[in-house]
Design a protein around this motif. Structure first.
Motif, short mmCIF file in Angstrom:
data_model
loop_
_atom_site.label_atom_id
_atom_site.label_comp_id
_atom_site.label_asym_id
_atom_site.label_seq_id
_atom_site.Cartn_x
_atom_site.Cartn_y
_atom_site.Cartn_z
N LEU A 74 0.83 -1.20 0.00
CA LEU A 74 0.00 0.00 0.00
C LEU A 74 0.86 1.25 0.00
O LEU A 74 0.72 2.12 -0.88
CB LEU A 74 -0.94 -0.01 1.21
N HIS A 75 1.77 1.36 0.95
CA HIS A 75 2.59 2.56 1.04
C HIS A 75 3.63 2.61 -0.08
O HIS A 75 3.91 3.70 -0.62
CB HIS A 75 3.27 2.63 2.41
N GLY A 76 4.18 1.44 -0.45
CA GLY A 76 5.13 1.43 -1.56
C GLY A 76 4.46 1.84 -2.87
O GLY A 76 5.05 2.59 -3.66
N GLY A 77 3.23 1.38 -3.09
CA GLY A 77 2.51 1.76 -4.30
C GLY A 77 2.24 3.25 -4.36
O GLY A 77 2.39 3.88 -5.42
N LEU A 78 1.85 3.82 -3.23
CA LEU A 78 1.57 5.26 -3.20
C LEU A 78 2.83 6.07 -3.49
O LEU A 78 2.81 7.03 -4.28
CB LEU A 78 0.98 5.64 -1.84
N TRP A 79 3.94 5.71 -2.85
CA TRP A 79 5.18 6.45 -3.08
C TRP A 79 5.70 6.24 -4.51
O TRP A 79 6.23 7.18 -5.12
CB TRP A 79 6.25 6.05 -2.05
N LEU A 80 5.55 5.04 -5.04
CA LEU A 80 5.98 4.81 -6.42
C LEU A 80 5.18 5.66 -7.40
O LEU A 80 5.74 6.16 -8.39
CB LEU A 80 5.82 3.33 -6.77
#
Length: 393
Positions: A74-80
């Protein structure tokens, strides 16, 4: 923390990851084509790379069940989504855009599956299922935002590179505002999927419908801005079509969230949204401003509502397998989407236009609506308690 605050964060997460990370390519296509970076066939291949990434991200999300795995994606997808949109500022030409759109496809799928799995049980547990439904209006407002920013960029005579930078800044502001208030994995969310075989058969039928929907909607959704740009010869009026598409999609989610919630109405509404979109795709074949306007209304308004109805139907069939089925359905959807741009590239290469692809897209939506209609009676035989409430209301 209040469920309303966490659901608002989910809304903004989808607004950013889908509206900007996923669909920012659509209003950029006229710029990239006019700048000579790509041609229409290459645009179809770049879009296909985005949907291939979306497929792989969805498949990966299906098997990410531990709270730490959900949190990272979730957080990795948002930052990517933020970082890859920023990197697009320096992209120039086919391969750089293809690789970046592939990455944003993976990231946006992670966010969609995880937000669906976290937000819907949270809304149900709080006794606010309509708020959970309204989370799916987030991508519509994200599309509306990207469309308005593209319009202002056009009026200011900015390049595609500047618009990528503007999109990245908007995405970063949204992410910083929600990163600490997103729902926490493992809190009030079912951890292990359990479903009976009858539900599995219902999900399989739904997956076919969703894959056909992916084929049907994606061509106008990807190339609408370019079709409008060609119709209005690059004038600023062409930039109005994409934000109107997004606004219509958000309104459609609101309208569908007000319906009476039971499996029978879910199936009927799903059929109606699919056939409305088919009419919108065929309207785009008229080759006029009126045809495109009808395409915006008839394709845009049911666009996200259809996604919402599919996820609702999935929860009705298997309420304890939210994340698994969200990943499975998103993967099938991505297969359909991947086929759409490839079909558009073949259509452009051999016919010089998108007309054959639009005919196939509209036909796919008609078939999907027919399958959804058939399930109105078929699911009763498959699932003994099909019309009984299966999720908290």
């Amino acid at each position: 923390m209040s469920p309303l605050i966490r659901l608002s964060a989910c809304f903004i997460a989808l607004m950013m990851a889908m509206g900007i990370g996923r669909f920012a390519l659509t209003p950029q296509l006229p710029h990239l084509l006019s700048e000579g970076q790509i041609d229409l066939t290459a645009a179809g291949l770049i879009a296909a790379a985005n949907y291939l990434g979306y497929l792989l991200g969805a498949v990966d999300a299906m098997f990410s069940r531990r709270p730490d795995q959900v949190q990272r994606r979730l957080h990795g997808g948002l930052w990517l989504c933020v970082l890859l949109t920023l990197a697009s500022f320096w992209a120039n030409g086919f391969w750089s855009h293809l690789l970046l759109r592939f990455g944003t496809g993976v990231a946006s799928a992670w966010v969609l599956v995880m937000i669906t799995a976290l937000s819907q049980p949270l809304a149900a547990a709080a006794g606010r299922p309509r708020l959970g439904a309204l989370v799916f209006a987030g991508p519509g407002l994200g599309i509306f935002l990207t469309g308005l920013l593209a319009l202002f960029s056009h009026l200011a005579q900015q390049t595609s590179a500047t618009l990528w930078l503007i999109y990245a800044a908007a995405a970063l502001l949204m992410l910083l505002g929600i990163v600490r208030i997103l729902p926490q994995p493992g809190v009030g969310v079912p951890a292990t999927p359990t479903a009976v075989s009858s539900s599995n058969r219902g999900i399989g039928r739904l997956a076919v419908v969703y894959a056909l929907y992916g084929v049907g909607y994606i061509i106008p959704a990807t190339f609408l801005s370019q079709m409008a740009n060609a119709q209005f010869h690059g004038q600023w009026q062409a930039d109005l079509f994409w934000p109107c598409f997004g606004l219509g999609a958000a309104i459609g989610v609101l309208l569908v969230s007000l319906r009476r919630h039971d499996p029978e109405t879910t199936r009927h509404w799903l059929m109606a949204t699919l056939w409305l979109q088919a009419a919108g795709v065929f309207a785009c074949l008229l080759g006029s401003g009126l045809g495109l306007a009808l395409g915006v209304i008839l394709c845009g308004t049911p666009f996200l509502a259809c996604m919402q109805l599919v996820m609702q139907r999935s929860r009705e069939l298997a309420p304890h397998a939210t994340q698994r089925n969200a990943g499975l359905l998103t993967a099938c959807f991505a297969v359909g989407q991947l086929s759409g741009p490839l079909l558009a590239a073949v259509s452009s290469h051999f016919s010089g236009g998108l007309q054959p692809a639009l005919v196939i897209a509209g036909s796919g939506l008609l078939i999907a609506g027919g399958l959804a209609c058939k399930s109105v009676t078929a699911d009763r035989g498959l699932c003994a308690g099909a019309d009984a409430p299966t999720v908290p209301r």
